[in-house]
Design a protein around this motif. Sequence first.
Motif, PDB file in Angstrom:
ATOM      1  N   ILE A 197     -40.695 -47.175  11.741  1.00 45.51           N
ATOM      2  CA  ILE A 197     -40.609 -46.452  13.245  1.00 45.51           C
ATOM      3  C   ILE A 197     -41.102 -45.400  13.316  1.00 45.51           C
ATOM      4  CG2 ILE A 197     -39.015 -45.456  15.136  1.00 45.51           C
ATOM      5  CD1 ILE A 197     -36.805 -47.348  13.776  1.00 45.51           C
ATOM      6  N   ILE A 198     -42.551 -45.347  13.701  1.00 43.98           N
ATOM      7  CA  ILE A 198     -43.301 -44.201  13.708  1.00 43.98           C
ATOM      8  C   ILE A 198     -43.370 -43.359  14.981  1.00 43.98           C
ATOM      9  CG2 ILE A 198     -45.737 -43.706  13.151  1.00 43.98           C
ATOM     10  CD1 ILE A 198     -46.045 -46.825  12.235  1.00 43.98           C
ATOM     11  N   ASP A 199     -42.908 -42.180  14.719  1.00 48.43           N
ATOM     12  CA  ASP A 199     -42.855 -41.055  15.720  1.00 48.43           C
ATOM     13  C   ASP A 199     -43.551 -39.897  15.222  1.00 48.43           C
ATOM     14  OD1 ASP A 199     -42.402 -39.871  18.028  1.00 48.43           O
ATOM     15  OD2 ASP A 199     -40.107 -40.171  17.951  1.00 48.43           O
ATOM     16  N   ALA A 200     -44.814 -39.875  14.804  1.00 50.30           N
ATOM     17  CA  ALA A 200     -45.521 -38.991  14.226  1.00 50.30           C
ATOM     18  C   ALA A 200     -46.473 -38.113  14.739  1.00 50.30           C
ATOM     19  CB  ALA A 200     -46.016 -39.468  12.756  1.00 50.30           C
ATOM     20  N   TYR A 201     -46.241 -38.316  16.293  1.00 52.18           N
ATOM     21  CA  TYR A 201     -47.347 -37.420  16.963  1.00 52.18           C
ATOM     22  C   TYR A 201     -46.801 -36.097  17.362  1.00 52.18           C
ATOM     23  CZ  TYR A 201     -50.140 -36.386  21.229  1.00 52.18           C
ATOM     24  OH  TYR A 201     -50.761 -35.589  21.871  1.00 52.18           O
ATOM     25  N   ASN A 202     -45.454 -35.872  17.666  1.00 52.17           N
ATOM     26  CA  ASN A 202     -45.172 -34.460  17.733  1.00 52.17           C
ATOM     27  C   ASN A 202     -43.592 -34.315  17.509  1.00 52.17           C
ATOM     28  OD1 ASN A 202     -43.433 -35.422  19.956  1.00 52.17           O
ATOM     29  ND2 ASN A 202     -44.759 -34.289  21.429  1.00 52.17           N
ATOM     30  N   ALA A 203     -43.313 -33.074  16.952  1.00 52.75           N
ATOM     31  CA  ALA A 203     -41.753 -33.072  16.632  1.00 52.75           C
ATOM     32  C   ALA A 203     -41.249 -31.710  17.061  1.00 52.75           C
ATOM     33  CB  ALA A 203     -41.535 -33.406  15.171  1.00 52.75           C
TER      34      ALA A 203
END
Length: 432
Positions: free
Chosen positions: A319-325
């Motif tokens: 599950i790739i959610d590496a755009y912003n955090a």
Amino acid sequence: MEISTLYQIFCRCNGVTTDSRRCPEGSLFIALKGENFNGNAFAAKALESGCAYAVIDEAKYLVPGDDRYLLTDNCLLTLQHLARHHRRQLGTRIIGITGTNGKTTTKELIAAVLSRRYRLLYTEGNLNNHIGVPLTLLRLKPEHELAVVEMGASHPGDIRELVEIAEPDMGLITNVGKAHLEGFGSFEGVMRTKGELYDWLRTLPAPVVFLHADNPYLTKMAAGLPHVTYGEGADNDICGRLTGCSPFLAFEWKKRGETETHRVQTQLIGSYNLPNALAAVTLGTYFDVDAALIDQALTEYAPQNNRSQLKRTADNTLIIDAYNANPTSMTASLANFRQMEAAHKVAILGDMRELGADSAEEHQKIVDYLEECGFERVILVGGQFAATRHSYETYADAPALIEALKQQKPAGKTILIKGSNGVRLSSIVEYL
Ligand code: ATP
Ligand code: MG
């Protein structure tokens, strides 16, 4: 140059461009300046490439006798004023969307629903700033019946600037959370800035706010404004609840006063998308889109942007959610991952950037929350996470983690990858 004069020229042109590499035939070039470029220097090239006119703000770039050059004091302000003028001329109803997280997703979902019934203009991608908003407005055509405009902010006053350009008739704040604390100063600063949308709406005779009523901050901020509500409580105009999220969000919704319950299976990852989807249901209902079409739009919508992607590799499910955090979206992602039905869960988390003085405390909170989650393995990447009190594996940066993954590649795991874009966690994907 008077805006009304420029407007007449704009009306004869084929849209506006600020990029001399993309000059549609007959378009109007506006020369913006950035840290590393001066659009004035590209005006000649823009005209050569097909633009009909070029608006510049440095006289030395004028070519004597060439009346395609139009000189103004400040091209950025000219772009913004032109956009507002156009918006006023057309009088299209505009829905402004801001919030800490979920703006783009909510905008896309709303657009998917409303376009089932209306000719709609909506923000392309993430063009939500002081340049993107005017460029969006300048794409308005007389045939558009509604417009959905995303507005982003990283400093106090940003949303005020954008609402004064777009002059929205209605507004939606997705949520208020912790992001860009460096720019905003504090969480109160975030609330005040997002609240600039409501402040604008308060000046209108008949504004409408679409309100996520589960959020106590938003409810308080919207006090006194006419609103339509959505949320989990049965007393909302649209009430909805999560029915599944493994990993795709499924939910049901009901309109207040009606007995029929709608069930929707989406292609969105993350339980945090429930309010985003309910927002779309709420706008659809408000604008009388047939309920079956609302459900169909939300079922069929497949996210195009690279956020919250599910990827199955030969060895693992990612599950790739590496755009912003930021703390809010990180917590939402972890909560979603925690409740997901999957064995062998691994969380790979990168630092949350731009948190200023709150950074150490916010990273510690995430690490403390990880204790509760009980994932099989946690990998932390970056100096901010490394500096917290914890017992997890850490790496200084993405390349260091890649070296470790080359030595030993995980297999048979479900892996959440989440971090600020700057940590470049997207680069580890090919090693999983
Ligand atoms: P940006 O500030 O980059 O424009 P955005 O507000 O447009 O972001 P999206 O691009 O829609 O937000 O979503 C970005 C991430 O925010 C998602 O991948 C998810 O992690 C998180 N997110 C989305 N919706 C919510 C929500 N309602 N609550 C909390 N987090 C959310
Ligand atoms: Mg966005």
